[in-house]
Design a protein around this motif. Sequence first.
Motif, PDB file in Angstrom:
ATOM      1  N   THR A 228       0.809  -1.224   0.000  1.00 31.51           N
ATOM      2  CA  THR A 228       0.000   0.000   0.000  1.00 31.51           C
ATOM      3  C   THR A 228       0.841   1.272   0.000  1.00 31.51           C
ATOM      4  OG1 THR A 228      -1.730  -1.193   1.218  1.00 31.51           O
ATOM      5  CG2 THR A 228      -1.865   1.208   1.201  1.00 31.51           C
ATOM      6  N   ILE A 229       1.800   1.353   0.919  1.00 28.37           N
ATOM      7  CA  ILE A 229       2.560   2.599   1.059  1.00 28.37           C
ATOM      8  C   ILE A 229       3.371   2.923  -0.185  1.00 28.37           C
ATOM      9  CG2 ILE A 229       2.684   2.592   3.571  1.00 28.37           C
ATOM     10  CD1 ILE A 229       5.545   1.418   3.284  1.00 28.37           C
ATOM     11  N   PHE A 230       3.825   1.891  -0.895  1.00 27.70           N
ATOM     12  CA  PHE A 230       4.599   2.126  -2.112  1.00 27.70           C
ATOM     13  C   PHE A 230       3.680   2.397  -3.312  1.00 27.70           C
ATOM     14  CE2 PHE A 230       7.917  -0.796  -0.035  1.00 27.70           C
ATOM     15  CZ  PHE A 230       8.585   0.283   0.540  1.00 27.70           C
ATOM     16  N   HIS A 231       2.616   1.617  -3.438  1.00 29.14           N
ATOM     17  CA  HIS A 231       1.719   1.779  -4.595  1.00 29.14           C
ATOM     18  C   HIS A 231       1.087   3.165  -4.643  1.00 29.14           C
ATOM     19  CE1 HIS A 231       2.423  -2.369  -5.083  1.00 29.14           C
ATOM     20  NE2 HIS A 231       1.309  -2.874  -4.609  1.00 29.14           N
ATOM     21  N   TYR A 232       0.718   3.685  -3.480  1.00 31.53           N
ATOM     22  CA  TYR A 232       0.019   4.975  -3.437  1.00 31.53           C
ATOM     23  C   TYR A 232       0.942   6.134  -3.073  1.00 31.53           C
ATOM     24  CZ  TYR A 232      -3.941   1.839  -3.750  1.00 31.53           C
ATOM     25  OH  TYR A 232      -4.820   0.859  -4.171  1.00 31.53           O
ATOM     26  N   LYS A 233       2.255   5.883  -3.225  1.00 32.38           N
ATOM     27  CA  LYS A 233       3.282   6.928  -3.096  1.00 32.38           C
ATOM     28  C   LYS A 233       3.294   7.614  -1.730  1.00 32.38           C
ATOM     29  CE  LYS A 233       4.129   6.038  -7.381  1.00 32.38           C
ATOM     30  NZ  LYS A 233       5.148   5.015  -7.634  1.00 32.38           N
ATOM     31  N   GLU A 234       2.889   6.866  -0.698  1.00 34.98           N
ATOM     32  CA  GLU A 234       2.969   7.424   0.649  1.00 34.98           C
ATOM     33  C   GLU A 234       4.418   7.433   1.130  1.00 34.98           C
ATOM     34  OE1 GLU A 234       0.159   5.120   2.952  1.00 34.98           O
ATOM     35  OE2 GLU A 234      -1.268   5.237   1.297  1.00 34.98           O
ATOM     36  N   LEU A 235       5.191   6.482   0.646  1.00 33.95           N
ATOM     37  CA  LEU A 235       6.625   6.399   0.923  1.00 33.95           C
ATOM     38  C   LEU A 235       7.316   5.857  -0.313  1.00 33.95           C
ATOM     39  CD1 LEU A 235       6.952   4.685   4.446  1.00 33.95           C
ATOM     40  CD2 LEU A 235       7.667   7.007   3.902  1.00 33.95           C
ATOM     41  N   THR A 236       8.568   6.229  -0.504  1.00 34.36           N
ATOM     42  CA  THR A 236       9.368   5.631  -1.576  1.00 34.36           C
ATOM     43  C   THR A 236      10.345   4.630  -0.962  1.00 34.36           C
ATOM     44  OG1 THR A 236      11.130   7.280  -1.437  1.00 34.36           O
ATOM     45  CG2 THR A 236       9.259   7.782  -2.907  1.00 34.36           C
ATOM     46  N   ILE A 237      10.939   3.825  -1.825  1.00 36.55           N
ATOM     47  CA  ILE A 237      11.981   2.903  -1.358  1.00 36.55           C
ATOM     48  C   ILE A 237      13.114   3.705  -0.708  1.00 36.55           C
ATOM     49  CG2 ILE A 237      13.610   1.107  -2.057  1.00 36.55           C
ATOM     50  CD1 ILE A 237      10.787   0.232  -2.636  1.00 36.55           C
ATOM     51  N   ALA A 238      13.468   4.835  -1.317  1.00 36.79           N
ATOM     52  CA  ALA A 238      14.553   5.672  -0.790  1.00 36.79           C
ATOM     53  C   ALA A 238      14.220   6.217   0.597  1.00 36.79           C
ATOM     54  CB  ALA A 238      14.843   6.827  -1.752  1.00 36.79           C
ATOM     55  N   ASP A 239      12.961   6.596   0.824  1.00 29.99           N
ATOM     56  CA  ASP A 239      12.561   7.087   2.152  1.00 29.99           C
ATOM     57  C   ASP A 239      12.849   6.031   3.216  1.00 29.99           C
ATOM     58  OD1 ASP A 239      11.518   9.469   1.110  1.00 29.99           O
ATOM     59  OD2 ASP A 239       9.486   8.649   0.917  1.00 29.99           O
ATOM     60  N   VAL A 240      12.474   4.810   2.915  1.00 32.87           N
ATOM     61  CA  VAL A 240      12.647   3.717   3.877  1.00 32.87           C
ATOM     62  C   VAL A 240      14.128   3.439   4.111  1.00 32.87           C
ATOM     63  CG1 VAL A 240      12.225   1.262   4.309  1.00 32.87           C
ATOM     64  CG2 VAL A 240      10.419   2.681   3.310  1.00 32.87           C
ATOM     65  N   LYS A 241      14.887   3.364   3.011  1.00 31.09           N
ATOM     66  CA  LYS A 241      16.315   3.051   3.163  1.00 31.09           C
ATOM     67  C   LYS A 241      17.068   4.170   3.879  1.00 31.09           C
ATOM     68  CE  LYS A 241      16.915  -0.382  -0.466  1.00 31.09           C
ATOM     69  NZ  LYS A 241      17.776  -0.867  -1.552  1.00 31.09           N
ATOM     70  N   ASN A 242      16.715   5.414   3.616  1.00 30.65           N
ATOM     71  CA  ASN A 242      17.380   6.532   4.295  1.00 30.65           C
ATOM     72  C   ASN A 242      17.099   6.498   5.798  1.00 30.65           C
ATOM     73  OD1 ASN A 242      18.511   7.539   1.948  1.00 30.65           O
ATOM     74  ND2 ASN A 242      16.826   8.955   1.539  1.00 30.65           N
ATOM     75  N   ASP A 243      15.851   6.164   6.164  1.00 36.40           N
ATOM     76  CA  ASP A 243      15.511   6.071   7.579  1.00 36.40           C
ATOM     77  C   ASP A 243      16.292   4.942   8.244  1.00 36.40           C
ATOM     78  OD1 ASP A 243      13.495   6.834   9.829  1.00 36.40           O
ATOM     79  OD2 ASP A 243      13.345   4.646   9.710  1.00 36.40           O
ATOM     80  N   LEU A 244      16.404   3.822   7.550  1.00 35.22           N
ATOM     81  CA  LEU A 244      17.143   2.673   8.106  1.00 35.22           C
ATOM     82  C   LEU A 244      18.621   3.014   8.291  1.00 35.22           C
ATOM     83  CD1 LEU A 244      15.431  -0.155   6.054  1.00 35.22           C
ATOM     84  CD2 LEU A 244      15.329   0.095   8.546  1.00 35.22           C
ATOM     85  N   ARG A 245      19.194   3.659   7.287  1.00 24.69           N
ATOM     86  CA  ARG A 245      20.608   4.048   7.388  1.00 24.69           C
ATOM     87  C   ARG A 245      20.828   4.983   8.584  1.00 24.69           C
ATOM     88  NH1 ARG A 245      20.044   4.682   1.595  1.00 24.69           N
ATOM     89  NH2 ARG A 245      21.019   2.910   0.526  1.00 24.69           N
ATOM     90  N   SER A 246      19.876   5.900   8.782  1.00 24.07           N
ATOM     91  CA  SER A 246      20.017   6.859   9.899  1.00 24.07           C
ATOM     92  C   SER A 246      19.979   6.151  11.256  1.00 24.07           C
ATOM     93  CB  SER A 246      18.905   7.898   9.827  1.00 24.07           C
ATOM     94  OG  SER A 246      17.652   7.367  10.254  1.00 24.07           O
ATOM     95  N   LYS A 247      19.390   4.952  11.274  1.00 26.48           N
ATOM     96  CA  LYS A 247      19.298   4.180  12.505  1.00 26.48           C
ATOM     97  C   LYS A 247      20.397   3.116  12.597  1.00 26.48           C
ATOM     98  CE  LYS A 247      14.304   4.671  13.244  1.00 26.48           C
ATOM     99  NZ  LYS A 247      13.935   5.685  12.254  1.00 26.48           N
ATOM    100  N   GLY A 248      21.311   3.122  11.626  1.00 28.27           N
ATOM    101  CA  GLY A 248      22.429   2.186  11.646  1.00 28.27           C
ATOM    102  C   GLY A 248      22.097   0.801  11.140  1.00 28.27           C
ATOM    103  N   VAL A 249      20.965   0.660  10.446  1.00 30.98           N
ATOM    104  CA  VAL A 249      20.595  -0.634   9.854  1.00 30.98           C
ATOM    105  C   VAL A 249      21.201  -0.724   8.453  1.00 30.98           C
ATOM    106  CG1 VAL A 249      18.694  -2.125   9.127  1.00 30.98           C
ATOM    107  CG2 VAL A 249      18.434  -0.663  11.142  1.00 30.98           C
ATOM    108  N   GLU A 250      21.921  -1.794   8.197  1.00 34.25           N
ATOM    109  CA  GLU A 250      22.584  -1.938   6.903  1.00 34.25           C
ATOM    110  C   GLU A 250      21.592  -2.299   5.798  1.00 34.25           C
ATOM    111  OE1 GLU A 250      26.163  -4.449   4.715  1.00 34.25           O
ATOM    112  OE2 GLU A 250      25.917  -4.588   6.886  1.00 34.25           O
ATOM    113  N   VAL A 251      21.564  -1.485   4.743  1.00 36.65           N
ATOM    114  CA  VAL A 251      20.723  -1.756   3.585  1.00 36.65           C
ATOM    115  C   VAL A 251      21.580  -1.638   2.328  1.00 36.65           C
ATOM    116  CG1 VAL A 251      18.535  -1.017   4.586  1.00 36.65           C
ATOM    117  CG2 VAL A 251      20.006   0.684   3.491  1.00 36.65           C
ATOM    118  N   ARG A 252      21.060  -2.159   1.229  1.00 38.78           N
ATOM    119  CA  ARG A 252      21.808  -2.129  -0.023  1.00 38.78           C
ATOM    120  C   ARG A 252      21.723  -0.764  -0.676  1.00 38.78           C
ATOM    121  NH1 ARG A 252      19.670  -8.048  -2.242  1.00 38.78           N
ATOM    122  NH2 ARG A 252      20.554  -9.241  -0.543  1.00 38.78           N
TER     123      ARG A 252
END
Length: 252
Positions: A228-252
Motif C-alpha cells: 500500500t505505502i509504495f503503490h500509493y506513493k505514501e513512501l518511496t523505497i529511498a525514504d525507507v532506506k534513508n531512515d534505516l541508514r540513519s538508525k544504523g541498519v545496513e541496507v543495499r
Amino acid sequence: MLAKRIIPCLDVKDGRVVKGVNFVNLRDAGDPVELAAIYDKEGADELVFLDISASHEGRATMIEVVRKTAGEITIPFTVGGGIAHVDDMKRLLRAGADKIGINTAAVVNPQLVEDGARKFGSQCIVVAIDAKFNPEWGEWEVYTHGGRKTTGIRALEWVKRVEQLGAGEILLTSMDADGTKDGFDVKLTRAVSDLVGIPVIASGGAGRAEHFADVFEAGRADAGLAATIFHYKELTIADVKNDLRSKGVEVR
C-alpha cells in the motif's frame, strides 16, 4: 550481518495490482508491469508478484504477465499463486521468475516443497504463510486460499516443518496487520525468526518508514515487504532506506 532487503509486493487480480485491508475491500493500484519497472528503478532489492485469486479460482498463474514483468526488471523476482506442481514452477522460472512462492499448495501437498527444492534448489523455494492470531490457542493459525480458509495448523509448527522440507525462505504475512499501516506484527515475526535458520520476509502492516526498523531490530526479519505505502506513493523505497541508514541498519 547481511543487508536488510526492502521488497514491494504486487498483489495481482485479473491482471491488475490490487490492495485491501485484512485481505478484503480490494482497490485498484495499477498495472503490474509498469509498477515493477518503477520499483526496479527506485532501488527495490527484490520484487514479489502474487496472483492472489489463482488458488481460490483453481487456475494457473498468469504466465504472460510474469514474462512481461520479468522483461522490465533486473532485480530478483518471486512469483506465487496457483502453483500446484513442479511443472508449474518450471514454467514460471522459464518465464523469468527467480524464485517460486507457494502457500496453499504447500499446505495441501507438503511434498511439493521438498520436490521443488530438490529440483531447483532451496534458494528457489519461498513458502508464503498467511497467519492470524487464534485467541483460543494463544498463538497463530495458518490460513490458505488467499486468507479465505482456516487450516487448523499452528503457524510456528508449520514454519519449522517447511524449513525441514527444504524451503529457502519464508514470506510471513500477518493477516491481523495486513493493510492497517499500524506496523508489522513484530511479535509474530520474532517468534518465527527465532525458530528457523532461513531468511524471514515480514509482510503486513507497514505504514511508516520506522516500522521497517522495528521489524528488523525487534522482529529479527531479514526483509520487509510492503504494498500500500509504495503503490500509493505514501513512501518511496529511498525514504525507507534513508531512515534505516540513519538508525544504523545496513541496507543495499
